[in-house]
Design a protein around this motif. Structure first.
Motif, PDB file in Angstrom:
ATOM      1  N   GLU A 224       0.889  -1.377   0.108  1.00 52.56           N
ATOM      2  CA  GLU A 224       0.088   0.046   0.058  1.00 52.56           C
ATOM      3  C   GLU A 224       0.963   1.393  -0.008  1.00 52.56           C
ATOM      4  OE1 GLU A 224      -3.265   0.182   2.648  1.00 52.56           O
ATOM      5  OE2 GLU A 224      -3.570  -2.017   2.683  1.00 52.56           O
ATOM      6  N   ALA A 232      -4.609   8.447  11.219  1.00 52.66           N
ATOM      7  CA  ALA A 232      -4.742   7.579  12.446  1.00 52.66           C
ATOM      8  C   ALA A 232      -3.343   7.269  13.128  1.00 52.66           C
ATOM      9  CB  ALA A 232      -5.345   6.109  12.023  1.00 52.66           C
ATOM     10  N   ALA A 236      -0.398   2.772  14.033  1.00 53.34           N
ATOM     11  CA  ALA A 236      -1.900   2.180  13.886  1.00 53.34           C
ATOM     12  C   ALA A 236      -2.228   1.803  12.400  1.00 53.34           C
ATOM     13  CB  ALA A 236      -3.103   3.125  14.218  1.00 53.34           C
ATOM     14  N   THR A 237      -1.685   2.726  11.693  1.00 51.25           N
ATOM     15  CA  THR A 237      -1.926   2.255  10.015  1.00 51.25           C
ATOM     16  C   THR A 237      -1.077   1.129   9.703  1.00 51.25           C
ATOM     17  OG1 THR A 237      -2.356   4.734   9.469  1.00 51.25           O
ATOM     18  CG2 THR A 237      -1.863   3.214   8.005  1.00 51.25           C
ATOM     19  N   ASN A 239      -0.125  -1.347  11.416  1.00 54.66           N
ATOM     20  CA  ASN A 239      -0.867  -2.564  12.056  1.00 54.66           C
ATOM     21  C   ASN A 239      -1.905  -2.982  11.559  1.00 54.66           C
ATOM     22  OD1 ASN A 239       1.161  -2.821  14.242  1.00 54.66           O
ATOM     23  ND2 ASN A 239      -0.043  -1.484  15.534  1.00 54.66           N
ATOM     24  N   GLU A 240      -2.751  -2.296  10.827  1.00 58.90           N
ATOM     25  CA  GLU A 240      -3.950  -2.567  10.085  1.00 58.90           C
ATOM     26  C   GLU A 240      -3.472  -2.977   8.709  1.00 58.90           C
ATOM     27  OE1 GLU A 240      -6.109   1.093   9.410  1.00 58.90           O
ATOM     28  OE2 GLU A 240      -6.760   1.306  11.573  1.00 58.90           O
ATOM     29  N   ILE A 241      -2.494  -2.514   8.201  1.00 58.44           N
ATOM     30  CA  ILE A 241      -2.034  -3.159   6.663  1.00 58.44           C
ATOM     31  C   ILE A 241      -1.404  -4.513   7.066  1.00 58.44           C
ATOM     32  CG2 ILE A 241      -0.206  -2.784   4.985  1.00 58.44           C
ATOM     33  CD1 ILE A 241      -0.557   0.245   5.271  1.00 58.44           C
ATOM     34  N   ARG A 242      -0.715  -4.739   7.872  1.00 58.37           N
ATOM     35  CA  ARG A 242      -0.236  -5.872   8.291  1.00 58.37           C
ATOM     36  C   ARG A 242      -1.281  -6.933   8.503  1.00 58.37           C
ATOM     37  NH1 ARG A 242       3.664  -5.292  12.515  1.00 58.37           N
ATOM     38  NH2 ARG A 242       5.591  -5.974  11.227  1.00 58.37           N
ATOM     39  N   ALA A 243      -2.487  -6.362   9.289  1.00 60.28           N
ATOM     40  CA  ALA A 243      -3.611  -7.323   9.549  1.00 60.28           C
ATOM     41  C   ALA A 243      -4.128  -7.758   8.173  1.00 60.28           C
ATOM     42  CB  ALA A 243      -4.448  -6.726  10.490  1.00 60.28           C
ATOM     43  N   ARG A 244      -4.231  -6.660   7.248  1.00 60.66           N
ATOM     44  CA  ARG A 244      -4.988  -6.895   5.947  1.00 60.66           C
ATOM     45  C   ARG A 244      -4.253  -8.016   5.181  1.00 60.66           C
ATOM     46  NH1 ARG A 244      -6.669  -1.373   6.309  1.00 60.66           N
ATOM     47  NH2 ARG A 244      -4.872  -0.799   4.957  1.00 60.66           N
TER      48      ARG A 244
END
Length: 247
Positions: A224, A232, A236-237, A239-244
């Protein structure tokens, strides 16, 4: 304006599709007046439609950016000239296009380092992208020259010094940084305008142009592209990208 309203209504409700160009002039006039009367009575519909349109545009832009990352992934993640730090075997790569004279880059520099240190599983790549004038260019050339002349550890010391430098990036001030970080000042300054250094900056600018990157900081996190610092917060961002990506 009528065309815009029609586009917004259609974006919010695809089932309403019709060919406005097939209408007669009288029908178009009547339709426009009906739309106007409806929106005057229900303005929240227009606000909702604009929100839907903006959301779809943002989603399309994000998908296009993912395509750019995929297309130029070798140049982004695996070139032969960028400094690489953090965990070289990390499960996620974060790339930063940076200008040492960029105020936002300076404010978020510590957050970038804190993120990498606290996470422990991020591979960090730095790309000098000087766009703010002569001091930006001189700073970037100095950083690249330090890396080429003295290695990665010296580069990071130079990076930290440049990102906090408040004075102009004159040769005298750059030489002082070289002395402070323990590298040969004369050798580094002599290397700043060599083709080897110029080639690194040229490649970075060419990559940025291909990816439509126009500002700093710009981050690539995994697959991304983040144009600027995310609202954010970077941690936090990421962590969100890794989770996706793991999902």
């Amino acid at each position: 304006m009528k065309a815009l309203i029609a586009a917004l209504l259609l974006s919010a409700a695809p089932a309403m599709a019709f060919d406005i160009d097939a209408m007669s002039d009288d029908e178009k006039a009547a339709f426009g007046e009906a739309v106007r009367e409806y929106l005057m009575a229900n303005p929240e519909v227009l606000i909702e439609s604009i929100g839907v349109l903006e959301s779809r545009n943002a989603e399309n832009a994000a998908e296009n950016d993912k395509l750019l990352v995929s297309q130029f992934q070798d140049e982004i993640f695996s070139d032969d000239h960028s400094w690489v730090g953090g965990n070289p075997d990390g499960d996620l790569t974060v790339v930063e296009f940076i200008d040492y004279r960029c105020g936002v880059c300076r404010r978020f520099n510590q957050e970038v380092h804190d993120l990498v240190e606290a996470d422990g599983n991020i591979r960090l790549v730095m790309k000098e992208f000087p766009i703010l004038g002569q001091d930006s260019d001189s700073s970037a050339r100095f950083a690249v020259a330090v890396k080429q002349e003295a290695g990665d550890e010296a580069y990071m010391k130079a990076h930290d010094a440049l990102i906090t430098l408040r004075e102009p990036a004159t040769l005298e001030n750059l030489k002082a940084i070289a002395v402070d970080i323990g590298v040969d000042a004369e050798a580094v300054v002599a290397a700043m305008n060599t083709e080897a250094v110029s080639e690194v900056l040229r490649k970075n600018h060419q990559l940025a142009e291909k990816m439509a990157i126009q500002g700093t900081p710009t981050f690539v996190v995994g697959d991304e592209l983040l144009r600027g610092v995310p609202q954010a917060g970077l941690t936090a961002t990421v962590n969100e990208i890794r989770a996706r990506q793991e999902g």
